[in-house]
Write a protein that holds these residues in place. Structure first.
Motif, PDB file in Angstrom:
ATOM      1  N   ASP A  73       0.863  -1.169   0.000  1.00 20.96           N
ATOM      2  CA  ASP A  73       0.000   0.000   0.000  1.00 20.96           C
ATOM      3  C   ASP A  73       0.904   1.226   0.000  1.00 20.96           C
ATOM      4  OD1 ASP A  73      -2.218   1.589   0.124  1.00 20.96           O
ATOM      5  OD2 ASP A  73      -2.699   1.151   2.211  1.00 20.96           O
ATOM      6  N   THR A  74       0.317   2.402  -0.033  1.00 21.49           N
ATOM      7  CA  THR A  74       1.121   3.619  -0.067  1.00 21.49           C
ATOM      8  C   THR A  74       1.957   3.791   1.191  1.00 21.49           C
ATOM      9  OG1 THR A  74      -0.826   4.809   0.764  1.00 21.49           O
ATOM     10  CG2 THR A  74      -0.425   4.851  -1.616  1.00 21.49           C
ATOM     11  N   ASP A  75       1.472   3.308   2.324  1.00 17.35           N
ATOM     12  CA  ASP A  75       2.196   3.510   3.576  1.00 17.35           C
ATOM     13  C   ASP A  75       2.344   2.240   4.404  1.00 17.35           C
ATOM     14  OD1 ASP A  75      -0.446   3.213   4.189  1.00 17.35           O
ATOM     15  OD2 ASP A  75      -0.543   4.869   5.615  1.00 17.35           O
ATOM     16  N   LYS A  76       2.058   1.086   3.808  1.00 22.74           N
ATOM     17  CA  LYS A  76       2.138  -0.159   4.571  1.00 22.74           C
ATOM     18  C   LYS A  76       2.436  -1.344   3.653  1.00 22.74           C
ATOM     19  CE  LYS A  76      -2.024   0.628   6.085  1.00 22.74           C
ATOM     20  NZ  LYS A  76      -2.579   1.704   5.212  1.00 22.74           N
ATOM     21  N   ILE A  77       2.975  -2.397   4.259  1.00 25.57           N
ATOM     22  CA  ILE A  77       3.213  -3.662   3.578  1.00 25.57           C
ATOM     23  C   ILE A  77       2.446  -4.739   4.330  1.00 25.57           C
ATOM     24  CG2 ILE A  77       4.930  -5.405   2.972  1.00 25.57           C
ATOM     25  CD1 ILE A  77       6.957  -3.200   2.623  1.00 25.57           C
ATOM     26  N   ILE A  78       1.728  -5.581   3.595  1.00 31.47           N
ATOM     27  CA  ILE A  78       0.867  -6.578   4.219  1.00 31.47           C
ATOM     28  C   ILE A  78       1.140  -7.939   3.595  1.00 31.47           C
ATOM     29  CG2 ILE A  78      -1.514  -7.221   4.766  1.00 31.47           C
ATOM     30  CD1 ILE A  78      -2.161  -4.190   3.999  1.00 31.47           C
ATOM     31  N   ASP A  79       1.460  -8.903   4.441  1.00 33.98           N
ATOM     32  CA  ASP A  79       1.627 -10.281   3.995  1.00 33.98           C
ATOM     33  C   ASP A  79       0.417 -11.074   4.463  1.00 33.98           C
ATOM     34  OD1 ASP A  79       2.551 -12.844   3.311  1.00 33.98           O
ATOM     35  OD2 ASP A  79       3.474 -13.071   5.284  1.00 33.98           O
ATOM     36  N   ASP A 104      14.013  -7.098   2.923  1.00 33.93           N
ATOM     37  CA  ASP A 104      13.715  -6.850   1.515  1.00 33.93           C
ATOM     38  C   ASP A 104      13.586  -5.352   1.251  1.00 33.93           C
ATOM     39  OD1 ASP A 104      13.014  -7.848  -1.153  1.00 33.93           O
ATOM     40  OD2 ASP A 104      11.025  -7.048  -0.733  1.00 33.93           O
ATOM     41  N   SER A 105      13.015  -4.614   2.194  1.00 32.80           N
ATOM     42  CA  SER A 105      12.866  -3.171   2.039  1.00 32.80           C
ATOM     43  C   SER A 105      14.198  -2.454   2.213  1.00 32.80           C
ATOM     44  CB  SER A 105      11.855  -2.634   3.063  1.00 32.80           C
ATOM     45  OG  SER A 105      10.563  -3.142   2.816  1.00 32.80           O
ATOM     46  N   TYR A 112      16.033   3.093   8.196  1.00 34.85           N
ATOM     47  CA  TYR A 112      15.097   2.522   9.176  1.00 34.85           C
ATOM     48  C   TYR A 112      13.823   3.346   9.279  1.00 34.85           C
ATOM     49  CZ  TYR A 112      19.145  -0.215  10.723  1.00 34.85           C
ATOM     50  OH  TYR A 112      20.215  -1.063  10.773  1.00 34.85           O
ATOM     51  N   SER A 113      13.974   4.653   9.298  1.00 36.70           N
ATOM     52  CA  SER A 113      12.826   5.538   9.475  1.00 36.70           C
ATOM     53  C   SER A 113      11.853   5.465   8.304  1.00 36.70           C
ATOM     54  CB  SER A 113      13.296   6.985   9.658  1.00 36.70           C
ATOM     55  OG  SER A 113      14.010   7.430   8.513  1.00 36.70           O
ATOM     56  N   GLU A 114      12.310   4.932   7.182  1.00 34.41           N
ATOM     57  CA  GLU A 114      11.464   4.855   5.990  1.00 34.41           C
ATOM     58  C   GLU A 114      10.686   3.551   5.887  1.00 34.41           C
ATOM     59  OE1 GLU A 114      13.353   6.835   2.324  1.00 34.41           O
ATOM     60  OE2 GLU A 114      15.066   6.035   3.442  1.00 34.41           O
ATOM     61  N   LEU A 115      10.924   2.630   6.805  1.00 41.12           N
ATOM     62  CA  LEU A 115      10.193   1.372   6.768  1.00 41.12           C
ATOM     63  C   LEU A 115       8.692   1.633   6.894  1.00 41.12           C
ATOM     64  CD1 LEU A 115      12.353  -0.980   9.026  1.00 41.12           C
ATOM     65  CD2 LEU A 115      12.005  -1.166   6.563  1.00 41.12           C
ATOM     66  N   LYS A 116       7.926   0.986   6.036  1.00 42.54           N
ATOM     67  CA  LYS A 116       6.476   1.136   6.080  1.00 42.54           C
ATOM     68  C   LYS A 116       5.892   0.325   7.232  1.00 42.54           C
ATOM     69  CE  LYS A 116       5.860   1.839   1.090  1.00 42.54           C
ATOM     70  NZ  LYS A 116       5.134   1.389  -0.111  1.00 42.54           N
ATOM     71  N   ASP A 117       4.672   0.673   7.646  1.00 40.17           N
ATOM     72  CA  ASP A 117       3.963  -0.148   8.621  1.00 40.17           C
ATOM     73  C   ASP A 117       3.848  -1.563   8.060  1.00 40.17           C
ATOM     74  OD1 ASP A 117       3.709   2.289   9.804  1.00 40.17           O
ATOM     75  OD2 ASP A 117       1.519   2.287   9.894  1.00 40.17           O
ATOM     76  N   LEU A 156       6.564   0.008  21.822  1.00 42.36           N
ATOM     77  CA  LEU A 156       7.835   0.072  21.112  1.00 42.36           C
ATOM     78  C   LEU A 156       7.712   0.890  19.826  1.00 42.36           C
ATOM     79  CD1 LEU A 156      10.783  -0.927  21.110  1.00 42.36           C
ATOM     80  CD2 LEU A 156      10.006  -2.940  19.825  1.00 42.36           C
ATOM     81  N   ASN A 157       6.498   0.953  19.316  1.00 45.65           N
ATOM     82  CA  ASN A 157       6.207   1.776  18.130  1.00 45.65           C
ATOM     83  C   ASN A 157       7.061   1.373  16.927  1.00 45.65           C
ATOM     84  OD1 ASN A 157       4.613   3.797  16.969  1.00 45.65           O
ATOM     85  ND2 ASN A 157       6.206   5.344  17.231  1.00 45.65           N
ATOM     86  N   ASP A 158       7.232   0.065  16.765  1.00 43.55           N
ATOM     87  CA  ASP A 158       7.996  -0.413  15.613  1.00 43.55           C
ATOM     88  C   ASP A 158       7.118  -0.568  14.366  1.00 43.55           C
ATOM     89  OD1 ASP A 158       6.523  -2.534  16.500  1.00 43.55           O
ATOM     90  OD2 ASP A 158       8.127  -4.008  16.364  1.00 43.55           O
ATOM     91  N   LYS A 159       5.838  -0.226  14.522  1.00 42.63           N
ATOM     92  CA  LYS A 159       4.903  -0.208  13.391  1.00 42.63           C
ATOM     93  C   LYS A 159       4.737  -1.587  12.759  1.00 42.63           C
ATOM     94  CE  LYS A 159       4.308   4.241  13.742  1.00 42.63           C
ATOM     95  NZ  LYS A 159       3.025   4.809  14.208  1.00 42.63           N
TER      96      LYS A 159
END
Length: 289
Positions: A73-79, A104-105, A112-117, A156-159
């Motif tokens: 998605d625009t702001d997230k990755i879903i498996d 992979d990202s 690190y800060s650019e990792l999507k949710d 922890l807010n690791d999203k």
């Protein structure tokens, strides 16, 4: 021991939860988005693509993962994963999937800060969790996120979030839309739920699709060829080493652990044990760049 031949399910008998059909149905971005929104209670703004059975293997010596459906998605990755059969070490499996998705990202140049949710969603036909007395907990949904043991208010807010549904406990689910979907997963009966009926109709439509029928037949032929090749290489000699080599060869060629177990006449737990042992051997000695 006589050679066993893997008999795939005929196309006309496939259901939504069968390997191949699940991925084919979720090729539809709208269906994919609606399923995720219903089960994760999030908005999916954009499905870049449902990448089916994505393989992630950052290093040639690491054990790669084959994801059923990998959504960006625009702001997230879903498996999204579907498990029709009980498998051991589900928690460690989700942990490894999460690490491979993040790797992979990052290997594509992200900070690190650019990792999507990140969301790991498992849909299981059977309850994957038991207590110390080997009794299933019986929850329809298990949600896991990282919080502080000393103070649960600290996140922890690791999203990252891991959600695991247990379709066998669908009657306990309070959300009517999710309950209807889990009922469909458990029984293959869509009932009156509109979404489940759309899934069921799409399954029937895909069965009549000549491209799908051809690809499904080719996939099963590939699996049978791998079975025969592995056995020709000496599995029938009955040695433990040959069993390991055959299981690894299967897995590296994308064959599921369930098919490996059936093809080699091994318990599923033994196949998982062999593959886990091998991945541990490979994981040692890797020097990060």
């Amino acid at each position: 021991m006589t050679e066993s031949i893997f008999h795939p399910k005929p196309v006309d008998e496939l259901t939504f939860t069968d390997d191949g059909m699940f991925q084919a149905v979720l090729r539809d971005p709208d269906i994919c988005a609606e399923l995720v929104e219903r089960l994760l209670h999030i908005r999916v703004n954009h499905v870049e693509y449902p990448e089916l059975e994505k393989t992630i293997a950052p290093y040639y010596t690491t054990k790669g993962v084959r994801l059923d459906v990998y959504i960006k998605d625009t702001d997230k990755i879903i498996d999204v994963e579907l498990q029709s059969y009980p498998q051991e070490a589900l928690g460690k499996r989700t942990r490894y999937y999460q690490s491979m998705i993040d790797m992979d990202s990052l290997m594509k140049g992200q900070d690190y800060s650019e990792l999507k949710d990140s969301y790991i969603l498992f849909i299981c036909k059977h309850d994957p969790f038991k207590d110390e007395s080997d009794k299933h907990y019986g929850l329809p949904c298990y949600t896991f996120k990282n919080t502080c043991e000393e103070n649960p208010l600290v996140n922890l807010n690791d999203k990252s979030l891991k959600v695991i549904y247990n379709a066998s406990a669908y009657e306990k689910e309070k959300d009517e839309r999710i309950r209807s979907f889990l009922h469909f997963i458990h029984t293959n009966e869509p009932g009156k739920d509109d979404f489940s009926n759309r899934l069921s109709d799409l399954v029937e439509k895909i069965k009549d699709n000549e491209i799908f029928r051809r690809d499904y037949a080719a996939m099963n032929l590939h699996d049978r060829d791998l079975t025969r090749a592995a056995k020709r290489e000496g599995f029938l000699e009955g040695t433990a080493q040959k069993a390991i080599e055959a299981a690894i060869k299967f897995y590296e060629n994308g064959v599921s652990e369930e098919i490996i177990a059936k093809s080699l006449d091994l318990p599923l737990s033994k196949v998982s044990e062999l593959l886990n042992q091998q991945s541990k051997k490979f994981s040692t000695g890797i020097t990060p760049l």
